[in-house]
Enzyme design. Structure first.
Site, PDB file in Angstrom:
ATOM      1  N   ARG A  35       0.844  -1.190   0.000  1.00 11.26           N
ATOM      2  CA  ARG A  35       0.000   0.000   0.000  1.00 11.26           C
ATOM      3  C   ARG A  35       0.881   1.241   0.000  1.00 11.26           C
ATOM      4  O   ARG A  35       1.777   1.376   0.831  1.00 11.26           O
ATOM      5  CB  ARG A  35      -0.898   0.005   1.237  1.00 11.26           C
ATOM      6  N   ARG A  76      -9.777  18.135   9.183  1.00  8.73           N
ATOM      7  CA  ARG A  76      -8.819  18.232  10.279  1.00  8.73           C
ATOM      8  C   ARG A  76      -8.803  19.628  10.885  1.00  8.73           C
ATOM      9  O   ARG A  76      -9.219  20.607  10.243  1.00  8.73           O
ATOM     10  CB  ARG A  76      -7.398  17.909   9.780  1.00  8.73           C
ATOM     11  N   LYS A 222     -13.350   2.595   0.630  1.00  8.58           N
ATOM     12  CA  LYS A 222     -13.041   2.511   2.060  1.00  8.58           C
ATOM     13  C   LYS A 222     -14.308   2.865   2.841  1.00  8.58           C
ATOM     14  O   LYS A 222     -14.785   4.004   2.762  1.00  8.58           O
ATOM     15  CB  LYS A 222     -11.896   3.456   2.412  1.00  8.58           C
ATOM     16  N   THR A 280      -6.826  -1.396   9.813  1.00  6.51           N
ATOM     17  CA  THR A 280      -6.662  -0.479  10.946  1.00  6.51           C
ATOM     18  C   THR A 280      -6.380  -1.205  12.257  1.00  6.51           C
ATOM     19  O   THR A 280      -7.197  -1.969  12.742  1.00  6.51           O
ATOM     20  CB  THR A 280      -7.865   0.452  11.141  1.00  6.51           C
TER      21      THR A 280
END
Length: 488
Positions: A35, A76, A222, A280
């Site tokens: 990845r 963020r 995702k 994760t």
């Protein structure tokens, strides 16, 4: 004979894997797909890294896929004057879309996601830094989101923001993502992972951008937004694969909801003939420790028992101290979990009719394999579709995807229980082809005389769908020169 691991391992590359020696070591340890995280680094670095991995994989006679993970929207906070602060419970703290990006302090901080004031209202709960900081929205004053601290602690620069229950409106593909898709096409990435998709349209758009740029890779959705769960099947059908992205998803839905969600997503993906990756914190403690915790062993094993095609390592291999050891540990855990009898039994699509001939052949081959002492399946394939359909059936029988196309071989690196093999078809004689396919398996130590093998393939004169299945016993096959005209 060697027992082959069926569950695939995806490893994220980073500073811990930035040498040829480590790349070689993780290939030897059994990595199937690497990845490339496009949240970090430059495009030129990623192009060079993809080429390096492919060169080293060829040197080892291995197929290793390349997965490009797009950054997605930056939901963020900005930065603090002193890099971090400590938030106290019940204190007032403001997320300010007009504040300078470096001016954060104890009272307020800027936000990269400028639409936040339009997406939230009084009573909403905001989760920062993967849920470590919890804020309750007291009011929205123009572009200032005024909050009360429910759970405090240390908060540092550029931490992520989630709204409990989902609902932030950021588009899945940013301008940066669109440019990174062009880079992914240039490197001929095998898979592109789209962050925070909300609908099938996000996946369709990413696919169009990739095809327009000359890329052929599959699109991975995702699953990390709560609202994606409302249209889960539509997103799965639009994708080539889905990723159970447990970080952001867990923040939005709550940790306790994650285990049943993971099982549900895996089940839906397999039912809809799509690949699924579980990701994760699979082996998070191995970032700094040489052995996993027992909880991590159970986590990986349970994902295997649930039917995941692959498990993904992030920081464990990107920045961890033991990138090779963690791959070796996952390999051991997967192999052991795969020995459990219950995951070799399947009722996949037994009550449904098939719309395609090649899918029907794939299902028939697996039914036959599971009811006869078949040692291996040789699937001659152009696109990889037949091995994919076969891999949706739970079975301990290895499926070898034989194809001359490197793109197809690398795509199959993500399919559970499928092993890509370079195989050139130089003629149109079926008997010769059958013998060559079996000889390839014998050469690899997969079968020996007396073993039963299933071969699937299509008409040799016309490239296209699989429409034939043949059952052979190794050692009993007659040389083509003694056959005359093929009887198939």
């Amino acid at each position: 004979m060697t027992v082959r691991r069926r569950t695939k391992i995806v490893a994220t590359l980073g500073p811990a894997t930035n040498s040829v020696d480590v790349i070689d070591a993780i290939i030897e340890a059994g990595v199937d797909v690497v990845r490339l995280n496009f949240s970090h680094g430059e495009a030129s670095e990623k192009l060079a890294l993809a080429e390096l991995v492919r060169n080293r994989a060829r040197a080892y006679g291995r197929q290793v896929g390349v997965l490009v993970d797009l950054q997605g929207p930056k939901i963020r906070i900005s930065r603090f004057k002193d890099d971090k602060i400590i938030l106290e419970e019940n204190a007032t703290f403001v997320l300010d879309a007009e504040l300078d990006s470096d001016a954060g302090d104890q009272n307020h901080v800027g936000i990269d996601y400028k639409s936040l004031p339009y997406d939230v209202k009084r009573g909403d709960t905001l989760l920062l830094d993967d849920g470590r900081i919890v804020l309750w929205v007291n009011e929205v004053d123009n572009l200032r989101v005024i909050c009360r601290v429910i759970v405090g602690g240390e908060l540092s620069n550029n931490k992520g923001i989630n709204r409990q229950g989902g609902g932030l409106s950021a588009a899945a593909l940013t301008d940066k993502d669109k440019q990174d898709i062009v880079t992914a096409a240039k490197m001929q990435a095998d898979y592109i992972a789209v962050s925070f998709p909300r609908s099938a349209a996000d996946i369709d758009y990413a696919r169009k951008l990739l095809r327009d740029a000359g890329g052929y890779g599959g699109i991975i959705a995702k699953i990390e937004r709560a609202e994606a769960l409302d249209v889960l099947d539509e997103i799965i059908i639009a994708s080539d694969a889905v990723m159970v992205a447990r970080g952001d998803l867990g923040v939005e839905v709550g940790d306790a909801a994650l285990p049943p969600l993971q099982k549900n997503i895996i089940q839906h993906a397999r039912h809809l003939n799509r690949v699924v990756i579980t990701a994760t914190q699979m082996m998070e403690s191995m970032i700094s420790n040489a052995i996993p915790t027992r909880a991590e062993v159970f986590d990986v094993a349970n994902a295997v028992l649930d039917g995941t095609d692959a498990v993904m390592l992030s920081g464990e291999t990107a920045v961890g101290k033991y990138p090779v050891k963690v791959i070796e540990a996952v390999d051991r855990i997967c192999l052991q979990a795969e020995q459990q009898r219950e995951i070799r039994v399947s009722r996949h699509r037994v009550d449904q009719q098939f719309q395609r001939m090649d899918e029907a052949i794939a299902m028939a081959a697996m039914y036959l394999a599971n009811h006869l002492d078949v040692k291996a399946i040789a699937a001659l394939t152009e696109t990889g579709s037949t091995p994919l359909w076969m891999s949706r059936i739970s079975s301990g029988i290895p499926i070898f995807g034989l194809t001359p196309h490197s793109e197809t071989r690398r795509k199959m690196t993500l399919y559970r229980g499928v092993y890509p093999v370079s195989f050139t078809v130089a003629h149109n004689d079926h008997a010769t082809l059958n013998l060559e396919a079996v000889d390839e398996l014998k050469r690899r130590g997969v079968v020996r005389d007396g073993d039963i093998v299933i071969i699937t393939k299509g008409d040799l004169e016309v490239q296209g769908s699989t429409n034939a299945m043949k059952l052979v016993r190794v050692g009993d096959m007659v040389e083509p020169k003694n056959l005359g005209k093929s009887c198939e």
